[in-house]
Design a protein around this motif. Structure first.
Motif, PDB file in Angstrom:
ATOM      1  N   THR A   1       6.839  22.316  50.088  1.00 55.91           N
ATOM      2  CA  THR A   1       5.496  22.260  50.670  1.00 55.91           C
ATOM      3  C   THR A   1       4.419  22.907  49.803  1.00 55.91           C
ATOM      4  O   THR A   1       3.236  22.682  50.021  1.00 55.91           O
ATOM      5  N   GLY A   2       4.853  23.748  48.847  1.00 49.63           N
ATOM      6  CA  GLY A   2       3.871  24.498  48.061  1.00 49.63           C
ATOM      7  C   GLY A   2       3.305  25.681  48.830  1.00 49.63           C
ATOM      8  O   GLY A   2       2.368  26.333  48.379  1.00 49.63           O
ATOM      9  N   ASP A   3       3.860  25.945  50.011  1.00 51.26           N
ATOM     10  CA  ASP A   3       3.426  27.068  50.844  1.00 51.26           C
ATOM     11  C   ASP A   3       3.487  28.365  50.039  1.00 51.26           C
ATOM     12  O   ASP A   3       4.415  28.583  49.261  1.00 51.26           O
ATOM     13  N   LYS A   4       2.508  29.212  50.215  1.00 49.70           N
ATOM     14  CA  LYS A   4       2.390  30.479  49.485  1.00 49.70           C
ATOM     15  C   LYS A   4       2.500  31.655  50.450  1.00 49.70           C
ATOM     16  O   LYS A   4       2.402  31.493  51.665  1.00 49.70           O
ATOM     17  N   PHE A   5       2.634  32.843  49.879  1.00 47.29           N
ATOM     18  CA  PHE A   5       2.582  34.053  50.693  1.00 47.29           C
ATOM     19  C   PHE A   5       1.221  34.128  51.368  1.00 47.29           C
ATOM     20  O   PHE A   5       0.203  33.767  50.781  1.00 47.29           O
ATOM     21  N   LYS A   6       1.209  34.645  52.597  1.00 43.26           N
ATOM     22  CA  LYS A   6      -0.031  34.710  53.362  1.00 43.26           C
ATOM     23  C   LYS A   6      -0.485  36.144  53.623  1.00 43.26           C
ATOM     24  O   LYS A   6      -1.562  36.354  54.165  1.00 43.26           O
ATOM     25  N   ALA A   7       0.360  37.119  53.271  1.00 46.85           N
ATOM     26  CA  ALA A   7       0.021  38.517  53.549  1.00 46.85           C
ATOM     27  C   ALA A   7       0.552  39.411  52.443  1.00 46.85           C
ATOM     28  O   ALA A   7       1.658  39.206  51.948  1.00 46.85           O
ATOM     29  N   LEU A   8      -0.243  40.390  52.081  1.00 43.21           N
ATOM     30  CA  LEU A   8       0.182  41.456  51.167  1.00 43.21           C
ATOM     31  C   LEU A   8       0.187  42.730  51.990  1.00 43.21           C
ATOM     32  O   LEU A   8      -0.840  43.113  52.549  1.00 43.21           O
TER      33      LEU A   8
END
Length: 184
Positions: free
Chosen positions: A84-91
């Motif tokens: 999906t190419g989904d990335k991290f959403k939180a640091l």
């Protein structure tokens, strides 16, 4: 037009409450079953192509009477990132792996890093520095250090294989499995 999750009440304590009860850290024997349960939850999620993406102490609920855990707050999850190419959403410092801040591809070792930092916290250590209390068995401390190495290629890679290694380590340190009451 919006989706939401509605859950019943989960009867447990997050790791922040657990640490308040055990400010010097929970005993190794309890840390091991807690970590084992977390690894099984992450192992199943990873096998389905889902990364938690934001594991930290308030996202691990413990029910002491039966040694059950829940990993909660999956709103930051990453689904099938290679497809999906989904990335991290939180640091979430200091629990997020270094690759999260660098916006690199989400991988299971990122969740395992966060789990290692959470277990250092539960053990009475400092997740920011990685300091683990001297009272923690050195073999368990080495495993926690393995989970939290800066390079994702040099740290734990697979939750299920780490589950198996932790089982062996538990047997080595404590012998035959025995349910031990955990009071909070």
């Amino acid at each position: 037009g919006r989706c939401g999750n509605i859950l019943g009440h989960l009867d447990g304590y997050d790791l922040i409450k657990v640490r308040q009860k055990y400010p010097d850290g929970i005993p190794d024997v309890h840390l091991m079953w807690l970590m084992r349960r977390c690894l099984s939850a992450l192992g199943w999620a990873h096998s389905q192509g889902v990364l938690h993406g934001n594991l930290e102490p308030s996202h691990i609920l413990v029910r002491p009477q039966d040694h059950n855990i829940w990993l909660i707050d999956w709103c930051w999850s990453v689904v099938n990132p290679a497809i999906t190419g989904d990335k991290f959403k939180a640091l979430n410092e200091p629990y997020s792996a270094p690759e999260v801040a660098s916006n690199k591809a989400p991988i299971p070792p990122s969740d395992l890093y966060a789990l290692g930092k959470c277990m250092i916290y539960a053990a009475g250590g400092d997740p920011a520095t990685g300091a683990i209390p001297d009272r923690v068995d050195e073999r368990l401390a080495r495993m926690l250090e393995f989970f939290t190495r800066p390079s994702p290629m040099q740290r734990a890679q697979d939750a299920w294989s780490m589950y198996t290694r932790l089982e062996s380590l538990r047997d080595e340190i404590f012998g035959e499995h025995e349910f031990r009451k955990f009071d909070i």
